[in-house]
Scaffold this motif. Structure first.
Motif, short mmCIF file in Angstrom:
data_model
loop_
_atom_site.label_atom_id
_atom_site.label_comp_id
_atom_site.label_asym_id
_atom_site.label_seq_id
_atom_site.Cartn_x
_atom_site.Cartn_y
_atom_site.Cartn_z
N TYR A 181 6.44 38.21 28.46
CA TYR A 181 5.28 37.86 27.65
C TYR A 181 5.14 36.34 27.53
CZ TYR A 181 3.96 42.53 26.10
OH TYR A 181 3.48 43.81 26.06
N THR A 182 6.25 35.63 27.48
CA THR A 182 6.18 34.17 27.46
C THR A 182 5.56 33.65 28.75
OG1 THR A 182 8.19 34.09 26.09
CG2 THR A 182 7.53 32.06 27.19
N ILE A 183 5.99 34.20 29.88
CA ILE A 183 5.44 33.79 31.17
C ILE A 183 3.95 34.10 31.26
CG2 ILE A 183 5.52 34.23 33.66
CD1 ILE A 183 8.53 34.84 33.27
N THR A 184 3.57 35.30 30.85
CA THR A 184 2.17 35.71 30.94
C THR A 184 1.27 34.83 30.10
OG1 THR A 184 2.96 37.99 31.20
CG2 THR A 184 0.61 37.69 30.77
N SER A 185 1.72 34.50 28.90
CA SER A 185 0.91 33.63 28.04
C SER A 185 0.75 32.26 28.65
CB SER A 185 1.54 33.52 26.65
OG SER A 185 2.78 32.84 26.72
N GLY A 186 1.83 31.75 29.28
CA GLY A 186 1.75 30.45 29.95
C GLY A 186 0.73 30.48 31.08
N LYS A 187 0.71 31.56 31.86
CA LYS A 187 -0.26 31.70 32.95
C LYS A 187 -1.69 31.70 32.41
CE LYS A 187 2.82 32.20 36.25
NZ LYS A 187 3.02 31.14 37.27
N HIS A 193 0.82 22.60 35.84
CA HIS A 193 2.11 23.27 35.75
C HIS A 193 2.22 24.09 34.47
CE1 HIS A 193 3.44 21.08 39.24
NE2 HIS A 193 3.18 19.92 38.66
N ASP A 194 3.06 25.12 34.54
CA ASP A 194 3.22 26.04 33.41
C ASP A 194 4.02 25.44 32.26
OD1 ASP A 194 2.11 27.62 35.31
OD2 ASP A 194 3.70 29.10 35.40
N GLY A 195 4.91 24.50 32.59
CA GLY A 195 5.96 24.09 31.66
C GLY A 195 5.48 23.76 30.26
N ARG A 196 4.48 22.90 30.15
CA ARG A 196 4.04 22.46 28.82
C ARG A 196 3.50 23.62 27.99
NH1 ARG A 196 -0.90 18.76 30.97
NH2 ARG A 196 0.58 18.54 32.67
N TYR A 197 2.86 24.58 28.68
CA TYR A 197 2.27 25.71 27.95
C TYR A 197 3.34 26.72 27.54
CZ TYR A 197 -2.00 23.63 29.71
OH TYR A 197 -3.02 22.75 29.97
N LEU A 198 4.37 26.86 28.35
CA LEU A 198 5.49 27.71 27.94
C LEU A 198 6.15 27.15 26.70
CD1 LEU A 198 7.02 28.48 31.46
CD2 LEU A 198 5.63 30.00 30.06
N LEU A 199 6.25 25.81 26.63
CA LEU A 199 6.83 25.17 25.45
C LEU A 199 5.95 25.37 24.22
CD1 LEU A 199 8.19 21.80 26.91
CD2 LEU A 199 9.51 23.81 26.22
N VAL A 200 4.64 25.32 24.41
CA VAL A 200 3.71 25.55 23.30
C VAL A 200 3.89 26.96 22.75
CG1 VAL A 200 1.27 25.83 22.69
CG2 VAL A 200 2.01 23.85 24.02
N CYS A 206 -7.62 36.11 24.43
CA CYS A 206 -7.19 37.42 23.91
C CYS A 206 -5.76 37.74 24.36
CB CYS A 206 -8.14 38.52 24.38
SG CYS A 206 -9.76 38.50 23.58
N ILE A 207 -5.46 37.42 25.63
CA ILE A 207 -4.10 37.66 26.13
C ILE A 207 -3.09 36.87 25.32
CG2 ILE A 207 -2.54 37.29 28.09
CD1 ILE A 207 -4.86 37.84 29.95
N ILE A 208 -3.39 35.60 25.08
CA ILE A 208 -2.46 34.74 24.35
C ILE A 208 -2.23 35.27 22.94
CG2 ILE A 208 -2.12 32.41 23.42
CD1 ILE A 208 -3.89 31.46 25.84
N VAL A 251 12.54 28.46 33.88
CA VAL A 251 13.28 28.50 35.14
C VAL A 251 12.68 29.51 36.10
CG1 VAL A 251 15.53 28.93 36.20
CG2 VAL A 251 15.40 27.74 34.00
N PHE A 252 12.20 30.66 35.56
CA PHE A 252 11.67 31.74 36.41
C PHE A 252 10.28 32.18 35.94
CE2 PHE A 252 16.35 32.39 36.18
CZ PHE A 252 16.66 32.10 37.51
N PRO A 253 9.27 31.32 36.11
CA PRO A 253 7.92 31.66 35.61
C PRO A 253 7.11 32.47 36.61
CG PRO A 253 7.88 29.46 36.46
CD PRO A 253 9.29 29.96 36.67
N PHE A 254 7.66 33.60 37.05
CA PHE A 254 7.04 34.38 38.12
C PHE A 254 6.57 35.71 37.55
CE2 PHE A 254 10.85 32.17 39.99
CZ PHE A 254 10.16 31.01 40.32
N PHE A 255 5.27 35.82 37.32
CA PHE A 255 4.69 36.94 36.58
C PHE A 255 5.04 38.28 37.19
CE2 PHE A 255 1.03 39.86 36.12
CZ PHE A 255 1.07 40.05 34.75
N ASN A 256 4.65 38.52 38.43
CA ASN A 256 4.84 39.84 39.02
C ASN A 256 6.31 40.20 39.19
OD1 ASN A 256 2.03 38.80 40.44
ND2 ASN A 256 2.00 40.94 39.85
N ALA A 257 7.11 39.26 39.64
CA ALA A 257 8.52 39.53 39.88
C ALA A 257 9.26 39.86 38.59
CB ALA A 257 9.18 38.34 40.59
N VAL A 258 8.97 39.13 37.52
CA VAL A 258 9.68 39.34 36.26
C VAL A 258 9.28 40.66 35.61
CG1 VAL A 258 9.99 38.48 33.91
CG2 VAL A 258 10.13 36.90 35.83
N ILE A 259 7.98 40.94 35.52
CA ILE A 259 7.61 42.21 34.89
C ILE A 259 8.00 43.38 35.78
CG2 ILE A 259 5.73 41.10 33.63
CD1 ILE A 259 3.77 42.65 35.43
#
Length: 485
Positions: free
Chosen positions: A136-142, A168-175, A334-336, A407-415
C-alpha cells in the motif's frame, strides 16, 4: 460499509478485526448483538475484495492474452468461492450449525486444528498484513507520482525531452510514511471504523473511474492478442524466459486481488441467527464473489482492450496524457486516501500483537505499561493516551515499511509476492483442512482425494507465483537506484 465490521477494507482486504495470537475469543461465546444479514454480509465481501488489486488486472491479462486471461480470472473466482463455502462451515465447531462460535479466523484454526497449525496460520496472516502495508505504501507513492508527472507534462508541453518530467517515488513514499507516523498512534482498530468507511468509498470511486476511462479509450479500437505479450526480438515482444516470469507474476497479482478469506470468519461473526450463520454466509459469499468476478472481468478485460499488450502495471498510470486529467487526478487522490486508511486496518493488528507480547514479557516495566496522556487541542476533542513502548514500536514499524518500499518500489512484483505467499494457506489450505476434520471426511475417500488435489494444485500455483514475483523484484532492482528523491 457499516461500523459493525471494523476491518472493512478493500483488498484487500485481508485484515482481521482482532488477529492477535491470544487476543481472540478462543472460541468462547461473547454477549455481542449481531444484526447482520445476507445483504450486509454480501456488502462486506464485495467491499473487502474490491480494492487496489483491481489496478493490476489489465496488466495481468496482458501476460496471458484474450484466450487464457479471462479464463484464469474465472478459475481463481471459482476456487475462492468453493474454499469460502468450506470455511463458512468452520465458524462454529464442532457442529457447523449449533457448535461454539469461532469469532476470528485464527480461533477457528486453533479450535479445530490446534497445535502448530495455529502458528502457521498466524505467520500467514501477519505476513499478509505486513506485506500489504508495504504494498500500500508503494501504491500510494505511484499515485502521487502519477499526479505530479501529469501536472508536469501538461505544463511543459513545449519541452522536446519528455524525460525532464521523470519523477522519482522516494519523496512521495516519505510523505506517505510521515502521514502513517501520525495515524499509527490511533489507539486501536476499533477507533478507526470511520477511516474504513472512507477507504471503502474511495476504492469504489477509483475502480469505476479506471473502468470508465478504459472503456472510453477502448471505443476507439480494441487492443490485445489471443495469447498476450509475444515472444521474439520485436519491439513489443519479450524473451521466452521473461514471458514465463510475467505469467507467474500475474498469477500472484490475481491471487492478491481475490484474497479475502482471512476476514470471512469475522464477517460471519456479524450475522444474526436464525437462519444458521453458515447458511447466510454461503448465500452472501455467492452474491459477493459473483459481483466481484463480473466487476473484475470488466475492469481487467476493458483495461486490456484499451491498452493491449502495453497495459501498465497500475491501470491509472496509463492515462497520464488523458484530456480528462482532472478525473485521473481525482482517481489517484481516491487511491491515496483509500490507502491511508487501508494501511491502518492492516497495521493495527500487528501493533496489537507487538504490544500484547511486550505486556506479557515485561508486565512490570513502566516503559511498556505506564500510560501518559496529552490533551489534543481541547478536552472536548479528545485526550491522546500512549506508552513509551507503543510510541516506539509503532514508529519503528512505519519506518520499516517505508524503508522497504524505498528499496523495492515495484508495484506488480510486490503485490504479486504478497498474493502468492498468502493465497494457498489462507484461501485454500486451512479451509480444506478444517472442513475435512470437522466434517469427518475419510482420509482416502474420493472427496478427501479431490480436496487434497485442489490444495496441492493451489500450492503449486502459489509457489510458482512467488518465484515469479521474487524474480520480478530482483530484475527490477538491477535497473533501479534506491533512495532517489
Amino acid at each position: 460499509m457499516t461500523a459493525g465490521l471494523d476491518s472493512s477494507l478493500p483488498n484487500g482486504a485481508e485484515a482481521s478485526i482482532d488477529m492477535r495470537f491470544h487476543g481472540g475469543a478462543g472460541g468462547s461465546e461473547k454477549q455481542v448483538e449481531r444484526t447482520g444479514n445476507v445483504c450486509t454480509a454480501s456488502a462486506h465481501v464485495i467491499t473487502a475484495v474490491i480494492g487496489s488489486g483491481v489496478l493490476s488486472l489489465a496488466w495481468s491479462i496482458a501476460q496471458f492474452g484474450w484466450v487464457p486471461g479471462p479464463a484464469i480470472l474465472f478459475i481463481f473466482s471459482i476456487v475462492t468461492f468453493y474454499a469460502s463455502l468450506l470455511l463458512a462451515d468452520c465458524y462454529r465447531s464442532p457442529d457447523p450449525a449449533f457448535g461454539r462460535r469461532n469469532t476470528t479466523y485464527i480461533d477457528a484454526v486453533k479450535n479445530i486444528l490446534g497445535g502448530r497449525q495455529e502458528w502457521f496460520c498466524g505467520l500467514a496472516q501477519y505476513g499478509n498484513l505486513i506485506g500489504a502495508t508495504i504494498g500500500y505504501t508503494i501504491t500510494s507513492g505511484k499515485s502521487m507520482v502519477a499526479i505530479s508527472k501529469g501536472h508536469c507534462l501538461r505544463h511543459n508541453r513545449h519541452l522536446s525531452n519528455p524525460s525532464s518530467c521523470n519523477i522519482h517515488d522516494g519523496r512521495y513514499l516519505l510523505v506517505f510514511g510521515a502521514a502513517q507516523l501520525l495515524f499509527s498512534q490511533i489507539p486501536d482498530i476499533h477507533q478507526i471504523w470511520w477511516l474504513s468507511i472512507v477507504a471503502s468509498i474511495m476504492s469504489f470511486s477509483y475502480s469505476f473511474v479506471g473502468l470508465g476511462l478504459s472503456a472510453g479509450q477502448a471505443v476507439h479500437g480494441t487492443q490485445g492478442t489471443a495469447f498476450g505479450i509475444g515472444i521474439g526480438p520485436g519491439p513489443h515482444s519479450v524473451s521466452s524466459a521473461d514471458k514465463v516470469w510475467g505469467i507467474l507474476q500475474a498469477l500472484g497479482n490475481i491471487a492478491f486481488a481475490y484474497s479475502f478469506s482471512s476476514i470471512l470468519i469475522e464477517i460471519q461473526d456479524t450475522l444474526k441467527s436464525p437462519p444458521s450463520e453458515n447458511v447466510s454466509m454461503k448465500r452472501a459469499t455467492s452474491i459477493g464473489v459473483l459481483v466481484t468476478t463480473i466487476f473484475y472481468m470488466a475492469v481487467g478485460c476493458v483495461g486490456y482492450a484499451a491498452f493491449g499488450n502495453d497495459a501498465p502495471g497500475n491501470l491509472l498510470t496509463g492515462f497520464a496524457h488523458s484530456k480528462l486529467f482532472w478525473l485521473v487526478d481525482f482517481a489517484n487522490i481516491c487511491i491515496i486516501i483509500h490507502l491511508v486508511g487501508g494501511y491502518q486496518v492492516y497495521a493495527q493488528p500487528v501493533f496489537a500483537l507487538g504490544e500484547w507480547y511486550a505486556s506479557q514479557k515485561w508486565p512490570k516495566s513502566n516503559l511498556v505499561n505506564r500510560e501518559y496522556s496529552v490533551t489534543v487541542l481541547t478536552p472536548r476533542i479528545g485526550v491522546f493516551r500512549f506508552t513509551i513502548f507503543k510510541l516506539f514500536w509503532r514508529t519503528l514499524f512505519v519506518l520499516f515499511t517505508t524503508i522497504v518500499s524505498l528499496v523495492f518500489p515495484f508495484f506488480n512484483a510486490v503485490i504479486g509476492l504478497v498474493g502468492a505467499i498468502t493465497f494457498w494457506p489462507l484461501t485454500v489450505y486451512f479451509p480444506v483442512e478444517m472442513y475435512s476434520k470437522q466434517s469427518g471426511v475419510r482420509r482416502w475417500s474420493c472427496k478427501a482425494m479431490a480436496l487434497q488435489s485442489l490444495s496441492f494444485v493451489c500450492f503449486l500455483v502459489s509457489l510458482s507465483a512467488a518465484v515469479g514475483s521474487v524474480q520480478g523484484i530482483i530484475s527490477s532492482s538491477r535497473r533501479y537506484k534506491p533512495f532517489e528523491f
